[in-house]
Scaffold this motif. Structure first.
Motif, PDB file in Angstrom:
ATOM      1  N   ASP A 337       3.026   4.316 -13.825  1.00 11.31           N
ATOM      2  CA  ASP A 337       3.101   5.777 -13.816  1.00 11.31           C
ATOM      3  C   ASP A 337       3.681   6.272 -12.495  1.00 11.31           C
ATOM      4  OD1 ASP A 337       2.358   6.588 -16.266  1.00 11.31           O
ATOM      5  OD2 ASP A 337       0.255   7.023 -15.772  1.00 11.31           O
ATOM      6  N   ARG A 338       3.292   5.589 -11.426  1.00 12.89           N
ATOM      7  CA  ARG A 338       3.732   6.027 -10.104  1.00 12.89           C
ATOM      8  C   ARG A 338       4.971   5.292  -9.643  1.00 12.89           C
ATOM      9  NH1 ARG A 338       0.606   4.489  -6.067  1.00 12.89           N
ATOM     10  NH2 ARG A 338      -0.677   2.935  -7.109  1.00 12.89           N
ATOM     11  N   GLY A 339       5.436   4.357 -10.427  1.00 14.21           N
ATOM     12  CA  GLY A 339       6.534   3.528  -9.962  1.00 14.21           C
ATOM     13  C   GLY A 339       6.119   2.600  -8.839  1.00 14.21           C
ATOM     14  N   ALA A 340       4.817   2.303  -8.783  1.00 16.35           N
ATOM     15  CA  ALA A 340       4.312   1.480  -7.685  1.00 16.35           C
ATOM     16  C   ALA A 340       4.534   0.007  -7.983  1.00 16.35           C
ATOM     17  CB  ALA A 340       2.830   1.774  -7.453  1.00 16.35           C
ATOM     18  N   HIS A 341       5.771  -0.364  -8.123  1.00 14.04           N
ATOM     19  CA  HIS A 341       6.132  -1.760  -8.339  1.00 14.04           C
ATOM     20  C   HIS A 341       7.569  -1.881  -7.898  1.00 14.04           C
ATOM     21  CE1 HIS A 341       8.461  -0.624 -11.957  1.00 14.04           C
ATOM     22  NE2 HIS A 341       7.562   0.336 -12.035  1.00 14.04           N
ATOM     23  N   GLY A 342       8.078  -3.062  -7.869  1.00 13.14           N
ATOM     24  CA  GLY A 342       9.472  -3.220  -7.487  1.00 13.14           C
ATOM     25  C   GLY A 342       9.662  -3.149  -5.982  1.00 13.14           C
ATOM     26  N   ARG A 343      10.944  -3.272  -5.579  1.00 15.78           N
ATOM     27  CA  ARG A 343      11.234  -3.493  -4.178  1.00 15.78           C
ATOM     28  C   ARG A 343      10.846  -2.304  -3.298  1.00 15.78           C
ATOM     29  NH1 ARG A 343      17.094  -5.426  -2.931  1.00 15.78           N
ATOM     30  NH2 ARG A 343      16.443  -7.252  -4.097  1.00 15.78           N
ATOM     31  N   ALA A 344      11.184  -1.093  -3.739  1.00 21.49           N
ATOM     32  CA  ALA A 344      10.949   0.086  -2.911  1.00 21.49           C
ATOM     33  C   ALA A 344       9.484   0.172  -2.503  1.00 21.49           C
ATOM     34  CB  ALA A 344      11.346   1.346  -3.667  1.00 21.49           C
ATOM     35  N   TRP A 345       8.606  -0.125  -3.462  1.00 23.03           N
ATOM     36  CA  TRP A 345       7.168  -0.015  -3.221  1.00 23.03           C
ATOM     37  C   TRP A 345       6.667  -1.177  -2.372  1.00 23.03           C
ATOM     38  CZ3 TRP A 345       3.169  -3.128  -5.455  1.00 23.03           C
ATOM     39  CH2 TRP A 345       1.877  -2.631  -5.226  1.00 23.03           C
ATOM     40  N   GLY A 347       8.184  -2.742  -0.221  1.00 24.63           N
ATOM     41  CA  GLY A 347       8.652  -2.636   1.159  1.00 24.63           C
ATOM     42  C   GLY A 347       7.710  -1.841   2.053  1.00 24.63           C
ATOM     43  N   ILE A 348       6.823  -1.062   1.440  1.00 24.62           N
ATOM     44  CA  ILE A 348       5.928  -0.233   2.253  1.00 24.62           C
ATOM     45  C   ILE A 348       4.800  -1.098   2.795  1.00 24.62           C
ATOM     46  CG2 ILE A 348       4.460   1.818   2.248  1.00 24.62           C
ATOM     47  CD1 ILE A 348       6.022   2.621  -0.336  1.00 24.62           C
ATOM     48  N   ALA A 349       4.576  -1.018   4.086  1.00 24.33           N
ATOM     49  CA  ALA A 349       3.560  -1.880   4.694  1.00 24.33           C
ATOM     50  C   ALA A 349       2.191  -1.208   4.696  1.00 24.33           C
ATOM     51  CB  ALA A 349       3.974  -2.229   6.120  1.00 24.33           C
ATOM     52  N   ASP A 350       2.166   0.066   4.921  1.00 20.58           N
ATOM     53  CA  ASP A 350       0.894   0.768   5.078  1.00 20.58           C
ATOM     54  C   ASP A 350       0.163   0.875   3.742  1.00 20.58           C
ATOM     55  OD1 ASP A 350      -1.153   2.356   5.876  1.00 20.58           O
ATOM     56  OD2 ASP A 350      -0.010   4.225   5.712  1.00 20.58           O
ATOM     57  N   PRO A 351      -1.054   0.321   3.631  1.00 20.61           N
ATOM     58  CA  PRO A 351      -1.761   0.332   2.342  1.00 20.61           C
ATOM     59  C   PRO A 351      -2.034   1.744   1.824  1.00 20.61           C
ATOM     60  CG  PRO A 351      -3.109  -0.710   4.073  1.00 20.61           C
ATOM     61  CD  PRO A 351      -1.785  -0.405   4.676  1.00 20.61           C
ATOM     62  N   ALA A 352      -2.344   2.674   2.711  1.00 19.39           N
ATOM     63  CA  ALA A 352      -2.621   4.042   2.270  1.00 19.39           C
ATOM     64  C   ALA A 352      -1.358   4.651   1.666  1.00 19.39           C
ATOM     65  CB  ALA A 352      -3.103   4.874   3.455  1.00 19.39           C
ATOM     66  N   GLU A 353      -0.261   4.373   2.312  1.00 20.81           N
ATOM     67  CA  GLU A 353       1.045   4.849   1.827  1.00 20.81           C
ATOM     68  C   GLU A 353       1.339   4.254   0.452  1.00 20.81           C
ATOM     69  OE1 GLU A 353       4.217   7.350   2.579  1.00 20.81           O
ATOM     70  OE2 GLU A 353       2.461   6.988   3.856  1.00 20.81           O
ATOM     71  N   ARG A 354       1.033   2.964   0.347  1.00 20.37           N
ATOM     72  CA  ARG A 354       1.260   2.283  -0.938  1.00 20.37           C
ATOM     73  C   ARG A 354       0.450   2.941  -2.042  1.00 20.37           C
ATOM     74  NH1 ARG A 354       2.752  -3.674  -0.228  1.00 20.37           N
ATOM     75  NH2 ARG A 354       1.563  -4.191  -2.089  1.00 20.37           N
ATOM     76  N   ARG A 355      -0.792   3.300  -1.707  1.00 16.01           N
ATOM     77  CA  ARG A 355      -1.650   3.903  -2.733  1.00 16.01           C
ATOM     78  C   ARG A 355      -1.149   5.285  -3.141  1.00 16.01           C
ATOM     79  NH1 ARG A 355      -5.921   1.250  -0.353  1.00 16.01           N
ATOM     80  NH2 ARG A 355      -6.371   2.939   1.094  1.00 16.01           N
ATOM     81  N   ARG A 356      -0.562   5.992  -2.164  1.00 16.63           N
ATOM     82  CA  ARG A 356      -0.099   7.365  -2.452  1.00 16.63           C
ATOM     83  C   ARG A 356       1.252   7.378  -3.149  1.00 16.63           C
ATOM     84  NH1 ARG A 356      -2.252   8.807   2.487  1.00 16.63           N
ATOM     85  NH2 ARG A 356      -0.249   8.566   3.534  1.00 16.63           N
ATOM     86  N   PHE A 357       1.979   6.279  -3.063  1.00 15.42           N
ATOM     87  CA  PHE A 357       3.349   6.232  -3.549  1.00 15.42           C
ATOM     88  C   PHE A 357       3.443   6.771  -4.980  1.00 15.42           C
ATOM     89  CE2 PHE A 357       7.026   4.313  -5.508  1.00 15.42           C
ATOM     90  CZ  PHE A 357       7.982   4.315  -4.509  1.00 15.42           C
TER      91      PHE A 357
END
Lengths: 515, 361
Positions: A337-345, A347-357
């Motif tokens: 739903d959030r697109g939280a997969h694949g390279r763009a996601w 690449g994000i190191a910060d876990p909080a950022e990853r969760r918000r993506f």
């Protein structure tokens, strides 16, 4: 087969509502026939795997007694029982409350959809209820002709080997198709030709003198014979041990028929053993969605929450495929739903950022449908059980303390935990055993080989199983495996020659046991 | 008939056959001993269940994946590994069936009803009412009704303010009636020598033997009372737990036990109402010839007339001389109601049971 009793109108209503809701989600279940049964009847039906008619065998009685005992002690309650068939058959317990019936129906539609759409089930027999009834008729006919003892004794032997099937047999033909006769002979001759002992002639005209034709013919014949002798039988290891026995073991017609029945039923059930997490996870995912969005009436929420959490509870130390499967599907939906997969996601190191993506792609549900179509347990766990999720589910590997024999937690690191989980799921949790040689030592003995992956097999059970194998093969039988002791692994060969079960040490094993 | 019944029946038959075939082994290993008060025994099923090639070692699963809190190195909670869908199957056999199997395997005769004497058992039933009794048995409805009736009679009852206060004389209590039921009752008296020479293994042998004796006798009578007597130089009654675990030292005076047993029988289990079975286990050593003589006299004069059958089991121990059995056999060479048997080890249990129960008394 007896016609299904029709449901009382109120339950019929509920079933129709559930089906409409399921279809509105885009599910594609076959028609489902619900049958209302008493707890006792349900245990009975469950003992037969949900089938109304099966061949006579005592182990169904054993399962029944076991179910009844656990039911009596309140240890287990079978909530749902669905048969992969077209139409699907499902059972509702008469003592369930209205809310529970809804829950079971919603869950059942999840299973029905999974059966029809998951690729593992694609080649399964959808008229299995009829097929099972036919099997029953065939076995009864053999019983009438040859007596219950002989048939039972033989079925016992077959059932001991039930797990030696190739779960992929329904799709793949592993053995090379019989090649064109001429070509096969050609290649054999060519191999034989290359093995003929001859003297190298410097000049071509010398050849007939150095290697006279009569001598060469004799040599060729010898080489061909030697080649045929050395040819392994089967040429490649055969995974489908039951299929191999069916073709090659010296069986009477009725025995072959019994073995065929056992094999066919084992193949039918194999996909279910390989999709426990995916299937239960999907059905739970569907029931929670159907219940909370479509079916629950006001006033049923608390009861629903109670039942749902009861089913999803993780007993400490245990492993609940419902809970793990549901968590995976929910995670997939959220991430896609959030697109939280694949390279763009990634690449994000910060876990909080990853969760918000969130890229707003909203493909979660679509992705879930794809996963339920394509994945069995191994694939689901391998691809979609993320380290974050494993942490959330508090998964760990355990082993036995070598001193006390008590189970202890070994590791929580996602890599070894997933490795262990995948190892446990491989081949539906059954050891992988191939036919390696049907003419072992050139004495017509059968040699099986266990493909050791780090987990040993039980010696006492294996030796008993070899007896069953011997019953079918009638010549000595062997299985090669690796036994672990304090100093690592040793290759061993367990054998049964019709009289005694023996163990032979074949030396230290190359592959180290899994830590 | 349910459709599962045939397969269930076949399964039961297989389990029974399994028990039958391995009875000797089960008796030797003590696998089938039921827990106190249980109606069934568990039959270990691995031998019945179909063998498979499967993962694991003898202790079950050796590892896997679990869920829950805890740090590496800490014990994994719960039944780790039960998750794999591997249920431990087990079968149960009722004690009645077990007794039947035992009876058939040892060809034990059924115990015949004793003579013409009609044995009656008293049955207590709470079916009458008394004016006195404990609070907990107060019959609320009756008490209320009596109080109401009294208040109406003496005019203190006001229909507009219906308050009923029972006085002590209004109170009614439930009470039992004794109903004689023609019933067969049996008392088993186990006597055991717990002097120093009886070791742990000897007691195990006695415990196993007692279980099978119990099982058979219970299958023959509706009502069975079991009493336990231990003795060294003195005898006393103990409970079951103590009986099998008590460790004493010192001398042995068998007559003390016989005397206590006799007293118990005369007081609690009179011959006209009870079928008494007395079993005595020892390693055959007695304090003195004089005491042995006393035992023989007691048996002949009072104990034997008080019981259906007296059985003496001589458990072989490293210290016992085994003299007592000789003395018994010499004194009572062919009395129906006295049997002796030697139990050398656990393999001797079944033959001893056959001797003890083989007379159908």
């Amino acid at each position: 087969m007896n016609a299904p009793r029709s449901l009382p109108p109120d339950l019929q209503d509920l079933a129709e509502r559930a089906e409409r809701a399921a279809r509105s989600l885009g599910l594609d279940p076959p028609q489902v026939c619900f049958e209302l049964v008493d707890p006792d009847e349900l245990n009975m039906v469950a003992a037969y795997g949900g089938f109304p008619v099966r061949y006579p065998h005592w182990r169904f009685g054993m399962t029944f007694q076991h179910l009844q005992k656990t039911h009596e002690y309140g240890l287990s309650r079978i909530y749902e029982l669905v048969v992969n068939n077209d139409p699907c058959y499902a059972y509702l317990m008469r003592t369930n409350t209205r809310m529970e019936q809804k829950l079971v129906m919603a869950h059942v539609y999840g299973h029905a959809d999974f059966f029809r759409n998951n690729l593992r089930f694609a080649p399964t027999d959808r008229r299995m209820i009829d097929t099972m009834a036919n099997h029953a008729t065939r076995v009864r006919r053999h019983v009438d002709r040859f007596g219950p003892e002989r048939v039972e004794e033989f079925l016992d032997a077959c059932l001991s080997l039930e797990n030696l099937i190739d779960p992929m047999a329904l799709w793949v033909r592993r053995e090379a198709p019989p090649a064109d006769d001429g070509e096969a002979r050609m290649s054999d001759e060519r191999i034989a030709e290359s093995r003929v002992r001859k003297i190298e002639a410097r000049h071509a005209y010398m050849d007939p003198y150095l290697n006279p034709k009569g001598e060469m013919d004799r040599e060729r014949k010898l080489a061909a014979e030697k080649l045929a002798k050395s040819r392994r039988d089967p040429p490649e290891p055969v995974r489908d041990v039951l299929g191999f026995l069916l073709r090659r073991a010296p069986l009477e017609d009725w025995q072959a028929d019994c073995l065929d029945i056992v094999r066919e039923e084992a193949l039918y059930f194999a996909p279910q053993a390989m999709t426990k997490i995916a299937n239960e996870g999907w059905a739970s995912f569907i029931h929670s969605r159907l219940m909370t969005r479509h079916l629950l009436d006001q006033g049923e929420f608390v009861e629903y929450a109670d039942r749902h959490s009861g089913t999803m509870a993780m007993p400490p130390g245990g492993f609940n495929p419902y809970a793990v499967g549901l968590a995976i599907f929910r995670d997939i939906e959220d991430r896609w739903d959030r697109g939280a997969h694949g390279r763009a996601w990634r690449g994000i190191a910060d876990p909080a950022e990853r969760r918000r993506f969130d890229d707003g792609s909203r493909r979660g549900w679509q992705k879930c449908l794809e996963v339920r179509r394509a994945c069995d347990d191994s694939m689901l766990v391998d691809q979609y059980l993320t380290p974050d999720l494993m942490d959330e589910l508090q998964l760990y590997t355990w082993g036995r303390d070598p001193r006390t024999g008590q189970p202890v937690i070994l590791d929580r690191d996602p890599v070894p935990v997933k490795k262990r989980l995948l190892a446990d799921l491989a081949n539906g949790g059954q050891p992988v055993i191939d036919v390696a040689d049907a003419n072992h030592e050139n004495r017509g003995e059968l040699l099986l080989v266990h493909l050791f992956e780090g987990t040993p097999i039980r010696e006492d059970f294996a030796k008993q199983t070899l007896r069953a194998l011997h019953r079918l093969w009638s010549r000595p039988v062997h299985v090669d495996t690796i036994a672990l002791d304090a100093n690592g692994g040793r290759r061993v060969r367990w054998s049964f020659d019709g009289q005694d079960a023996t163990t032979r040490d074949l030396g230290k094993s190359g592959s180290a046991p899994a830590a | 008939m349910r459709r599962v019944d045939r397969d269930l029946g076949r399964f039961r038959a297989i389990v029974e056959g399994h028990v039958r075939r391995n009875l000797r082994e089960f008796v030797r290993k003590g696998d089938l001993l039921a827990r106190e008060g249980a109606k069934t025994v568990r039959v270990p099923l691995p031998q019945v269940e179909l063998p498979r090639f499967r993962f694991g070692s003898k202790d079950g699963r050796d590892g896997g994946v679990g869920q829950g809190p805890g740090r590496p190195g800490e014990p994994a909670q719960g039944e780790a590994g039960e998750s794999a869908g591997e249920h431990e199957m087990e079968a149960e056999v009722t004690l009645e069936d077990l007794a039947r199997i035992l009876g058939e395997e040892l060809s034990l005769p059924r115990i015949e009803p004793r003579g013409t004497r009609k044995i009656e058992a008293d049955m207590l039933r709470y079916r009458s009412i008394r004016r006195t009794g404990p609070r907990s048995l107060r019959h609320f409805k009756r008490t209320f009704r009596t109080a109401l009736r009294r208040q109406i009679l003496d005019g203190s009852y006001d229909a507009r303010r219906p308050i009923v206060v029972p006085l002590p004389e209004d109170e009614r209590f439930r009470s039992f009636e004794v109903t004689p039921l023609p019933e067969s009752s049996a008392a088993i008296v186990y006597m055991m020598d717990v002097s120093g020479s009886m070791g742990a293994e000897q007691k195990e042998v006695v415990r196993h033997t007692a279980f099978w004796l119990d099982t058979w006798i219970r299958s023959q009578y509706r009502n069975v009372a079991v009493r336990y007597v231990v003795h060294d130089a003195e005898a006393r009654e103990v409970d079951r737990e103590q009986f099998f675990h008590l460790k004493e030292s010192g001398g042995t005076k068998i007559s003390s036990a016989y005397r206590l047993c006799m007293d118990m029988c005369e007081r609690d289990h009179p011959r006209d109402r009870w079928n008494v079975y007395a079993f005595h286990f020892s390693d055959g050593d007695n304090w003195s010839g004089g005491d042995t003589q006393e035992c023989l006299d007691l048996l002949a004069s009072r104990l034997l007339p008080a019981v259906n059958q007296f059985a003496y089991g001589q458990v072989k121990s490293a210290y016992g001389s085994g003299q007592f059995k000789h003395d018994l056999d010499r004194k009572f060479p062919d009395r129906e109601d006295l049997v002796t048997a030697e139990i050398a080890d656990r393999d001797g249990i079944l033959p001893a049971i056959r001797q003890f129960l083989g007379r159908g008394r």
